[in-house]
Every structure is written in C-alpha cells, then in structure tokens.
Design an enzyme around this catalytic site. Structure first.
Site, short mmCIF file in Angstrom:
data_model
loop_
_atom_site.label_atom_id
_atom_site.label_comp_id
_atom_site.label_asym_id
_atom_site.label_seq_id
_atom_site.Cartn_x
_atom_site.Cartn_y
_atom_site.Cartn_z
CB SER A 118 -66.35 -3.48 -63.11
OG SER A 118 -66.59 -2.05 -63.32
CG ASP A 343 -58.96 0.69 -62.52
OD1 ASP A 343 -59.80 1.81 -62.18
OD2 ASP A 343 -59.18 -0.18 -61.76
CG HIS A 346 -62.69 -0.63 -61.11
ND1 HIS A 346 -62.39 -0.18 -62.18
CD2 HIS A 346 -63.68 -1.01 -61.16
CE1 HIS A 346 -63.21 -0.41 -63.05
NE2 HIS A 346 -64.10 -0.86 -62.54
#
Length: 373
Positions: A118, A343, A346
């Site tokens: 990712s 998160d 990321h």
C-alpha cells in the site's frame, strides 16, 4: 485486505528504475531560467530539513479526479492545511522542482511499473496525480485487471502501473496454508517488458498476531518450513532473493536501480521529544530538526548490507530521515476509517509521497548523482 490502511507498520521502499538508454541532458536546460542548482555529484539531496513554502502543494486533490478517498485528507475533513506547505531543502544545494512536462517528454512511450504494497499505492497515486495535473486536457485511462492497475496518458503513450506484491518474493497457497517462500520469486516473470520498475517492501514483514493471517501462515527457507522466525532475518533473505533477481534480469547498460529507504510508523510521540501524543493525530507540523531523535530503524542496516553485495548499479534514494520528520503528514483520522481509525502508516495526498517522486526525478536528471549509497 481491509487491514492494510489501518496497520501500524514501518515500511521499506525498494525502487528499481529501468530507464530508456538516452543521454542525460544538463540540468540547466530542463529547469526554468529563474532557478539555479548546484550541478555536482557531491550534492546529497537526502540530508536537509523541511521548510515552509507557500508555493506548495503543486496540485490539490480536487484537480486529481482519481485520487483515493483513503489519502484525500482535505476532502475527508482535515481542518489544518500547513502540512501541505512544506518543501524539502537539502543542505548544500537546491532540489529541482518536479517538472511534469519534462518527465512526460523524457519517458514518452515508456511503461512504468510500481511493485509493492500500500505504500507503493500511495506513491503510484502521487505520481499519476503529478503527471495528470500538468496536462489536464489530455485523455487518460485507468484500468484494473486483477492485481494490476494501469494509468495511461494516451497522447504521450506513457503508462504508470501498480502491481500489488507486498513481499516481492512469492506468497503461495498450499495445503498446509499460505507459505511465504523466501527463496522464490516467480512473480518476477510478470515484471518484464517495462521501462521502469519501482519496488517497495517491508510493510507486511512485521505483521504479527491477528494481522499475520492476512499475509502468511508459514515461512519457507530452502527446504525448511518455519511457523515463525526473526523478521529481520526473513526480510534479509527475501531481499537477497530480490537482489539476485535484479542481477540476473536487469541489463546494467540500460538500467538505473533505486532503493528507497525506511521510515517507521508514527504512533509513538515519545520518539519526537516534543509531544505527549501517542499517535499522529493532531500533529500539524514536522520536526524542525534535520535528524530523527531515535535514529534509523534496524532494517536500514539490512538494506545497506544487501545493497553492498548486489552487482547491479544501485542508487539509494535515502528518504528515511526526511519521512521520519513528517509526523504531520499522515491521514490519522482523516483517512480510510474516518474517526474510527487512525492511519499513521500512510500519507495524505498531496503530501510526502510527492517529495519521494521529486527526489526520484531530481536524481534522474542531475549528472553525477547516479550512485549514492
């Protein structure tokens, strides 16, 4: 895999770039006449600090129609905007600004492939946005076939694709379960025919407990089957297999190989010596220092030991420190899970991945910076 966007993992970017065999033009012919850059191989683009710059970002999420919701922090309600206004400034030279039109001209007719997890998705989306906003009227296609997603600018006949492969080595389903094969890289058969290959791995190597079943049940090393093993040891074995693939399949006469560094997840404010936070939530500014308080993650040593033994010319895109300093750049609650998630792995877009791509571009066009390790 719904867990990837919420995971708190470190990451490694392994970047392999297979470029067309063309002469490098002088930097001064590529950048506008108002900019002046130090044209020397002694310039270390990766040592410096983040500085506020109102001319950033170079695009916004509304001008990139295919930006993913997971990374669109502004659309997801992030109230602050200062994190968008930082530029990476090397110590002894000025970093060339990403020139989308020049990039398109240089790689017209070429095929670019990201291979990874990712974090590759994060960088792939960044590059597609950076290219699209420079030629918004140009027709594009965005296709997905299985694990392969491909963005194409038809006028320039340039494609930027993403193949999801979190380990680079093979992950195979067998009767006993899913096996991570440290010595096998059959998936490499699908990496042929591209002019540029950009690899990343490490994100999933750390998964344990409830997250591990999403990746593998066993690790195979030669003829031995392990229920588990030291993750750094496993990582080194897998990365060594990748390096052998590079040496066997990449023509050094026409290939530039890039390895992009390691950055830990931002979920521990104690590492910053300036925050009581235990997550990246409500972090709005980068660390002002040019060094990270806790130093480099252990995996950095693994990366360097493998790169020292590889025969193919390798350029280290050492984004470790500059990414560590950007505790403000993550989606936190303005990402995939909304206020139910946090998160810190990321990155918001626009954001830090744009600088990764800027550093890739700068290294490509700057004479003398073809090998930095």
């Amino acid at each position: 895999m719904k867990h990837w966007i919420k995971s708190f993992c470190s990451f490694v970017f392994v970047m392999l770039l297979v470029s067309c065999n063309s002469k490098t033009e002088r930097l001064s012919t590529l950048i506008g006449h108002d900019d002046h850059y130090l044209q020397t191989g002694s310039c270390d683009f990766f040592r410096g600090r983040w500085v506020h710059d109102d001319s950033y970002p170079s695009y916004n999420s509304t001008s990139c129609p295919f930006i993913m919701k997971e990374f669109d922090c502004q659309k997801n309600g992030r109230p602050d905007t200062d994190y968008l206004k930082y530029r990476w400034k090397p110590r002894r030279c000025k970093l060339p600004r990403f020139n989308s039109r020049d990039f398109l001209r240089r790689f017209k007719g070429k095929k670019i492939l990201f291979v990874g997890d990712s974090l590759s998705l994060n960088q792939w989306k960044s590059l597609t946005c950076m290219l699209h906003v420079s030629v918004p009227q140009t027709n594009y296609t965005l296709e997905r076939k299985g694990a392969l997603s491909t963005f194409t600018l038809q006028e320039y006949r340039i494609s930027v694709a993403l193949s999801r492969n979190g380990f680079l080595v093979d992950l195979v389903k067998e009767k006993m379960g899913t096996v991570l094969k440290l010595d096998s890289i059959n998936d490499g058969n699908a990496w042929g025919g591209y002019d540029m290959l950009i690899f990343n791995t490490w994100h999933w190597w750390l998964h344990t407990g409830r997250k591990q079943p999403c990746s593998w049940d066993y690790i195979q090393q030669g003829d031995r089957i392990h229920k588990d093993m030291d993750r750094l040891v496993a990582f080194k074995e897998g990365l060594t297999t990748w390096s052998k693939w590079v040496d066997s399949n990449v023509d050094p006469k026409i290939t530039k190989v890039f390895f992009q560094g390691i950055s830990p997840t931002h979920f521990n404010g104690k590492d910053w010596n300036s925050s009581k936070s235990t997550t990246c939530h409500e972090e709005t500014k980068p660390l002002r220092s040019s060094t990270y308080p806790k130093g480099s993650p252990p995996a950095v040593a693994v990366v360097k030991s493998v790169l020292k033994k590889i025969s193919t010319l390798v350029t280290l895109l050492d984004v470790t420190t500059l990414s560590q300093l950007r505790k403000d750049g993550h989606p936190s609650i303005y990402g995939f899970g909304g206020k139910r998630g946090n998160d810190c792995s990321h990155w918001c877009l626009p954001g830090v991945p744009d600088t990764w791509n800027q550093l890739l571009y700068a290294t490509l066009i700057t004479p003398g910076n073809s090998k930095i390790n």
